[in-house]
Structure formats: C-alpha cells, structure tokens
Write an enzyme that holds these catalytic residues in place. Structure first.
Site, mmCIF file in Angstrom:
data_model
loop_
_atom_site.group_PDB
_atom_site.id
_atom_site.type_symbol
_atom_site.label_atom_id
_atom_site.label_comp_id
_atom_site.label_asym_id
_atom_site.label_seq_id
_atom_site.Cartn_x
_atom_site.Cartn_y
_atom_site.Cartn_z
ATOM 1 N N SER A 98 0.825 -1.211 0.000
ATOM 2 C CA SER A 98 0.000 0.000 0.000
ATOM 3 C C SER A 98 0.865 1.269 0.000
ATOM 4 O O SER A 98 1.596 1.503 -0.954
ATOM 5 C CB SER A 98 -0.953 -0.045 1.189
ATOM 6 O OG SER A 98 -1.882 0.991 1.110
ATOM 7 N N ASP A 240 -2.650 6.255 -3.398
ATOM 8 C CA ASP A 240 -1.553 5.591 -2.691
ATOM 9 C C ASP A 240 -1.043 4.434 -3.570
ATOM 10 O O ASP A 240 -1.469 4.286 -4.718
ATOM 11 C CB ASP A 240 -2.025 5.094 -1.307
ATOM 12 C CG ASP A 240 -3.034 3.976 -1.406
ATOM 13 O OD1 ASP A 240 -3.840 3.988 -2.348
ATOM 14 O OD2 ASP A 240 -3.007 3.062 -0.565
ATOM 15 N N ASP A 242 -1.445 1.216 -3.857
ATOM 16 C CA ASP A 242 -2.309 0.212 -4.498
ATOM 17 C C ASP A 242 -3.657 0.807 -4.902
ATOM 18 O O ASP A 242 -4.599 0.067 -5.216
ATOM 19 C CB ASP A 242 -2.476 -1.031 -3.607
ATOM 20 C CG ASP A 242 -3.153 -0.745 -2.281
ATOM 21 O OD1 ASP A 242 -3.120 0.409 -1.831
ATOM 22 O OD2 ASP A 242 -3.726 -1.684 -1.699
ATOM 23 N N ASP A 244 -6.214 2.170 -3.576
ATOM 24 C CA ASP A 244 -7.525 2.008 -2.945
ATOM 25 C C ASP A 244 -7.947 3.308 -2.260
ATOM 26 O O ASP A 244 -9.075 3.438 -1.822
ATOM 27 C CB ASP A 244 -7.580 0.797 -1.985
ATOM 28 C CG ASP A 244 -6.507 0.804 -0.920
ATOM 29 O OD1 ASP A 244 -5.636 1.703 -0.933
ATOM 30 O OD2 ASP A 244 -6.515 -0.104 -0.069
HETATM 31 MG MG MG Z 1 -3.756 1.294 0.033
#
Ligand code: MG
Length: 455
Positions: A98, A240, A242, A244
């Site tokens: 992440s 960020d 990844d 999400d």
């Molecule tokens: Mg994330």
C-alpha cells in the site's frame, strides 16, 4: 487471540526481513490448505521492484498445491477485489504494501465476496502457517496459470454507476497523480472514458516511487496542486501505492484531507437517496456528523480499518462508507475502498451540482486537526491503555469502539495503540487551532504519564 502477521490491512514488512522466500512459501501453502487445495485464486500486484519475485513464489506454491491461478498483472487492489466477484474466484491475493516505502512489500488476502478476509480467517491462516502444512499435489495434477486483462471490465463497471451523459456534457479537466504505481494505469482510463481531459503526473510505473513518495499526504502533493491551479483543472486526485485511496485537490490548488472529500460524497449521496446509513471509523472528523445531522443520516461508527467498514456496510446494507485517509466505499460499485471509483464519483458530483470543488469544500464546517505518535513497546500497550482508561477526566464522554475516544462538547481526542508499530497514535480535532493544540497537550500528557509509569 492476537494476530501475529496480519495487521490493519494485510501482511506487510520489509523485503528480505519478514517478507522473505520461506515466509511467503509457508503462507502460500497455508492459503492453499484453507481452500482444501482446490479452487481458483486471482492474483495482482502493485509496481514494487520486489513484486515479480514474490508473485513467482506465491504462484509456484499455489499451483503445486492444486490451486489454479488467474494472473491479472500489475493492477490496483480494488481491481483484484472486483475480479474475485466478477470471475467467481475462491480467493484473491494482492502483492502490495500500500503506502509503505519502496523497500516494503506484503500481501492482502481477499475473500470470495471481494472483501479482505475476516480476522477469524486471518487467525486460521496463521494457525495453518504455524503448523507448516504442505499438501503438494502429484506431478500430473499441478494446476494452471492463466493471464487476464480485466482493466476494461473494471472501467466499464465504474462507468456504469455514474451519470456518464452529465459528466460528458461538462467537459471537465482532471489532474491524476498516480504516485508511480497502479493508480496511474486505471484512473486516467476511467476519466477519459467519461469524456474528461486528463493531465497525468507520476503515472509512469516505477517501484522506487521517485515522483512524490507513495503515501499521498496532502503535504507531499505540491506538484499536483501546482499543475491543477496552472491548468485550471476542475479537480485533482492522488492515489496511494495500491490505489484504494484517493486524496483530492480543487481547481485553485488546495489539497484536502480525506475526511473533507468524504463529507462531500456523504452530502451528495445522502441528499439523493432514502437509505441513509453511513459507515465510518471513529477517527473521522466531526464534519461527517454535521452533514449527517443536516440530512438525517445515521452514522454507524467502526474501529479503524477498511475491513470493519466493508463488513459493517454489508451487514447494515449501507450505501456509503468513508475513511479519513481518503478511502471511499461506494456500494453500487463494491463495498471496498476504491480510488478510481472515488475519481469518477467526484466528477459526477461536480457535473451534477454544477459547482466548483473549492465551493463544495468551502461550505463544509471547518475543523482543526492534529496527529502525533508516542513510542511504547508492544508488550506495554495493554497496561498503558488500561491506565489511561482509569485516568480520563470524569466530565468527558468516552467511546471505546477503537482505543479511547474522549468526546468533549467541542472536539475530541482519540488515543489508539498502533496495530503495526510500537507506538500510540493520538488524533485530535477541535473548532479552533488553539483548542486543538491544548487538547493535543492533554492527550500527550495522558499517554506519557501512563508510559512512564510502566517503563
Ligand atoms: Mg492502500
């Protein structure tokens, strides 16, 4: 029982330390045995330099245990979550750390409903891991690996839950800061598909994250802010590692904390529907309460962590969830936080309200926030926490959903032991900067006194 490897969101650690070949092999075998060594797992990764290596280890162990792999390539976490339900897979695995620095990596395990596996299932995986279970299949039963590009399906699913026609008519311009990771692969496509002119920055994949680091803190988004104001873009969005999460900026170059944009979503979504249940962690700003009171929305508070928000949304049939870190959960798409969905929904709001993003943000009540951390060894955390609990001022309302939230007539102090680091986190919010600073002093004193007592 306490989890040993899973943290607030998946397993994370430094590559070569916790995240090493032996650990990854054993964890893959534990995952395979949780599926009784049959079924299909979809696999995706972010752009980290160590991700291909990790993917090979996980893939080799899973197919040798009889699990079929569908490799989605380098994609956002929410795309893997979409893929699990879309392809009716048994599990999903995302190789990502992440927003952690580039030397970190990790895995998120997604259940068949597209949401991160429950804490109970995390504990079961850890139990399998400790037992060192391996059930390798016979040579002629090694499972297949196939590759699939699911980006077009994912883009179309997002487009299907917004008002494409209204967005197209407005001829918007957006700046997308991909942070050198997977957000840059998908969000520009979603926005272009909606007729939006996209100016991309940091959208070339580079696992060293040279652009602005991988954590989209508003303080790190100066370039995005400059490009947005210079190009007179209608909005700007940063992800960020990844993708999400989504942090937004307006046409003037201001960049907002996540709960400001979440409040904009809350106001718009619940202004339009009858089912008024909003799910959010206890760390969210009081601005979400103000909007809820204005619109008759019921807030369902959860502990900090996206898994709690997702699962509470399913249980309560809520339409919207949001986190102060910029996580938006929009049920018509999927009950998980999704950065590209947030981008499309913001375009929808700007198009439909015919207002500038700076105006939408300005009309929200203003609060002042501060965050601090205090060092505390993991083994002392429980004692320190109960000492603090016994020493909170009598006149304060206390909420213990996650850590300790001290609620004052104006503002609050949230004290939480970190699940991943040897620290206590202190969040403070109040109506004025002066009172926020005073409350922070109170919070620090409370934690420091407790830590000193046991050190
Ligand atoms: Mg994330």
């Amino acid at each position: 029982m306490k989890r040993k490897y899973f943290g607030t969101n998946g397993i994370r650690g430094e590559f070569g330390k916790l995240i090493n070949p032996k650990f990854l092999s054993r964890m893959s075998l534990a995952i395979a045995s949780s599926l009784n060594n049959k079924g299909t797992i979809v696999l995706g990764s972010d752009s980290r330099l160590s991700s291909p290596f990790i993917k090979h280890i996980i893939t080799a162990n899973l197919i040798a245990s009889g699990i079929e792999i569908i490799d989605l390539g380098i994609v956002p976490t929410p795309l893997v979550q979409f893929a699990v339900t879309h392809l009716k897979a048994h599990l999903g695995t995302v190789i990502t750390a992440s927003h952690n620095p580039p030397e970190f990596n990790g895995i998120k395990v997604i259940d068949s409903d597209g949401i991160e596996i429950s804490i109970k299932k995390q504990l079961k995986l850890e139990e399998n891991f400790e037992k060192n279970i391996s059930n390798f299949t016979k040579w002629d039963k090694v499972a297949d690996v196939s590759t699939m590009n699911l980006i077009p399906d994912y883009v179309e699913q997002i487009v299907s839950v917004v008002d494409e026609e209204k967005i197209r008519k407005r001829k918007l311009t957006a700046v997308v800061d991909g942070g050198n990771s997977v957000g840059g692969l998908v969000t520009p496509l979603v926005l272009k598909r909606l007729g939006i002119k996209v100016i991309s920055i940091n959208c070339q994949l580079d696992g060293r994250f040279p652009g602005r680091g991988v954590e989209p803190s508003p303080e790190e988004l100066g370039k995005m802010s400059n490009v947005a104001s210079y190009s007179k873009a209608d909005f700007a969005i940063a992800h960020d590692g990844d993708a999400d999460r989504a942090i937004f900026g307006d046409e003037k170059g201001s960049v907002f904390y996540g709960d400001r944009s979440i409040a904009i979503f809350e106001k718009w979504v619940f202004g339009n529907i009858q089912n008024k249940k909003f799910v959010t962690p206890v760390s969210s700003s009081n601005v979400v309460i103000d909007i809820a009171e204005e619109l008759g929305v019921e807030i369902i508070w959860t502990p900090v962590g996206c898994i709690y928000v997702s699962r509470t949304m399913i249980e309560s049939k809520s339409m919207l969830g949001g986190e102060e870190n910029g996580g938006l959960f929009y049920a018509p798409h999927q009950c998980v936080r999704d950065g590209a969905m947030a981008a499309a929904l913001m375009a929808n709001i700007i198009a439909e309200t015919n207002r500038k993003l700076s105006e939408l943000e300005k009309e929200l009540p203003k609060y002042h926030q501060k965050k601090e951390k205090i060092k505390c060894s993991d083994f002392l955390k429980e004692k320190v926490m109960s000492y603090i609990e016994n020493n909170v001022p009598k006149e304060v309302e206390v909420n213990t959903i996650d850590g300790l939230k001290l609620i004052y007539p104006a503002g609050w102090i949230l004290i939480r032991p970190s699940g991943t680091e040897p620290i206590f986190r202190i969040f403070v919010e109040s109506n004025t900067e002066k009172d926020t600073n005073e409350k922070m002093k109170k919070g620090i004193t409370l934690v420091n006194n407790a830590v000193e007592k046991y050190s």
